[in-house]
Design a protein around this motif. Structure first.
Motif, short mmCIF file in Angstrom:
data_model
loop_
_atom_site.label_atom_id
_atom_site.label_comp_id
_atom_site.label_asym_id
_atom_site.label_seq_id
_atom_site.Cartn_x
_atom_site.Cartn_y
_atom_site.Cartn_z
N VAL A 51 -111.57 22.83 -28.46
CA VAL A 51 -112.48 23.35 -27.42
C VAL A 51 -113.16 22.25 -26.60
CG1 VAL A 51 -112.99 25.47 -28.69
CG2 VAL A 51 -114.47 23.49 -29.01
N LYS A 52 -112.99 21.01 -27.00
CA LYS A 52 -113.73 19.89 -26.36
C LYS A 52 -113.57 19.87 -24.84
CE LYS A 52 -111.70 15.93 -27.31
NZ LYS A 52 -110.94 15.38 -26.25
N ASP A 53 -112.31 20.02 -24.38
CA ASP A 53 -112.08 19.94 -22.93
C ASP A 53 -112.71 21.10 -22.17
OD1 ASP A 53 -110.79 17.64 -23.35
OD2 ASP A 53 -108.78 18.36 -22.87
N LEU A 148 -101.47 3.23 -21.25
CA LEU A 148 -102.77 3.15 -20.57
C LEU A 148 -102.82 4.20 -19.46
CD1 LEU A 148 -103.61 -0.61 -19.83
CD2 LEU A 148 -104.83 0.94 -21.33
N PRO A 149 -103.90 4.97 -19.36
CA PRO A 149 -104.01 5.91 -18.24
C PRO A 149 -104.07 5.13 -16.92
CG PRO A 149 -105.64 6.39 -19.93
CD PRO A 149 -105.03 5.08 -20.28
N HIS A 150 -103.39 5.64 -15.91
CA HIS A 150 -103.35 4.89 -14.65
C HIS A 150 -103.81 5.74 -13.48
CE1 HIS A 150 -99.70 7.24 -14.41
NE2 HIS A 150 -99.65 6.96 -13.12
N LEU A 151 -104.05 5.09 -12.37
CA LEU A 151 -104.33 5.78 -11.10
C LEU A 151 -103.23 5.38 -10.14
CD1 LEU A 151 -108.18 5.09 -10.76
CD2 LEU A 151 -107.10 7.21 -11.48
N GLU A 169 -98.45 18.86 -16.40
CA GLU A 169 -98.85 20.11 -17.04
C GLU A 169 -97.92 20.40 -18.21
OE1 GLU A 169 -101.34 21.84 -17.57
OE2 GLU A 169 -102.38 20.99 -15.85
N ARG A 170 -98.44 20.26 -19.39
CA ARG A 170 -97.57 20.50 -20.55
C ARG A 170 -98.16 21.54 -21.47
NH1 ARG A 170 -95.89 15.67 -23.72
NH2 ARG A 170 -97.59 14.41 -22.96
N THR A 171 -99.10 22.34 -20.93
CA THR A 171 -99.76 23.32 -21.80
C THR A 171 -98.84 24.48 -22.14
OG1 THR A 171 -100.82 23.97 -19.75
CG2 THR A 171 -102.22 23.04 -21.45
N LEU B 46 -105.33 13.86 -26.08
CA LEU B 46 -105.74 12.72 -25.25
C LEU B 46 -104.60 12.30 -24.32
CD1 LEU B 46 -107.73 10.50 -27.76
CD2 LEU B 46 -108.64 11.69 -25.79
N ASP B 47 -103.40 12.61 -24.72
CA ASP B 47 -102.23 12.28 -23.90
C ASP B 47 -101.95 13.37 -22.86
OD1 ASP B 47 -100.21 10.64 -23.16
OD2 ASP B 47 -98.79 11.33 -24.67
N GLY B 48 -102.80 14.40 -22.83
CA GLY B 48 -102.64 15.46 -21.83
C GLY B 48 -101.74 16.59 -22.30
N ASN B 49 -101.30 16.57 -23.54
CA ASN B 49 -100.46 17.66 -24.05
C ASN B 49 -101.33 18.63 -24.84
OD1 ASN B 49 -98.58 19.31 -25.11
ND2 ASN B 49 -97.52 17.75 -26.32
#
Ligand code: FES
Lengths: 171, 94
Positions: A51-53, A148-151, A169-171, B46-49
């Motif tokens: 639920v954090k997000d 590393l997260p990038h922009l 989108e991988r939900t 954290l990886d967006g999945n």
């Protein structure tokens, strides 16, 4: 079964025995209950991850943000910056071929500050010797579990801008 | 108090030991699986999945409930001995 006389005890005496040795003694029953408590903690932790997000949505921004002028960053140099409204540190790197990359400066292992090493063309984490590829932020070596997260960086009229990358989108 | 249970107990006096240790081992196993689920779900989210976090939460909760249900079978020999003694005393009084 031998019926060794056991002193009668009230629940209070069981929980708070008078004898010190008895008070410090951890029975297997108590240990098993403690394990179960930890297991409950783990379940709560997993719930929190789920639920954090929703409670604290991750920071995102719309459109492009100006970072600096092209001539402010020489070849192989790094320019630190932040996005307004967020405290996450980013670094803008000018690679030896002249192209720009922008990455979050926090290592994906334990959030140490990473730095760009131009002679190796790698991003290094000094804490546990994690290495990332400077071209795409992928992990090359060491303990970091994720890239590393990038922009995304774009250069127009001698100015460097960053924008959020397309969300996978991988939900 | 002599019944089938009692005979069983005499034939295998360390049964409660085995049971306690077995339950503790299962609980440790449950805990290890939950740690793995938690780290995997955190890493993936954290990886967006986001596909993993809800199934991981459900699995972790089920494991916890199973572990909690197992506590019901945790032997309590002292309480049992007390109960037996009380029973003996009561039948002696009769
Ligand atoms: S914090 Fe970067 S490798 Fe551990």
């Amino acid at each position: 079964m031998s019926s060794t006389p056991l002193p009668p005890r009230s629940p209070a005496e069981t929980d708070f025995p008078i004898d010190r040795a008895e008070a410090e003694h951890v029975t297997r029953r108590e240990f098993a209950k403690f394990l179960c408590l930890l297991s409950g903690g783990m379940a709560v932790g997993s719930g929190w991850v789920a639920v954090k997000d929703k409670i604290f949505p991750p920071f995102t921004f719309e459109g492009e943000r100006f970072v600096c002028n092209v001539e402010d960053v020489v070849f192989g140099a790094t320019h630190p910056f932040t996005i307004q409204g967020s405290r996450t540190p980013f670094i803008l790197i000018r690679l030896n071929d002249g192209s720009f990359r922008a990455y979050e400066q926090k290592c994906t292992h334990l959030a140490c500050a990473v730095y760009y090493s131009p002679d190796k063309n790698k991003i290094e984490c000094p804490c546990h010797h994690g290495y990332f590829d400077a071209n795409d932020g992928k992990v090359l070596a060491g303990p970091p579990p994720r890239p590393l997260p990038h922009l995304e960086v774009s250069v127009r009229d001698g100015k460097v801008f960053v924008r959020e990358p397309e969300r996978k989108e991988r939900t | 108090m002599s019944n089938f249970r009692e005979a069983q107990r005499q034939a295998h006096p360390t049964k409660t030991n085995t049971l306690s240790l077995g339950i503790i081992c299962v609980l440790i196993l449950v805990l290890v699986m939950q740690v793995w689920l938690l780290t995997a779900a955190l890493n993936e989210s954290l990886d967006g999945n986001n596909a993993v976090k809800w199934p991981a939460f459900i699995a972790s909760s089920v494991l916890f409930l199973a572990g909690a249900a197992l506590l019901r079978y945790l032997p309590d020999p002292i309480r049992h001995a007390r109960r037996v003694r009380k029973h003996e005393e009561a039948s002696r009084r009769l």
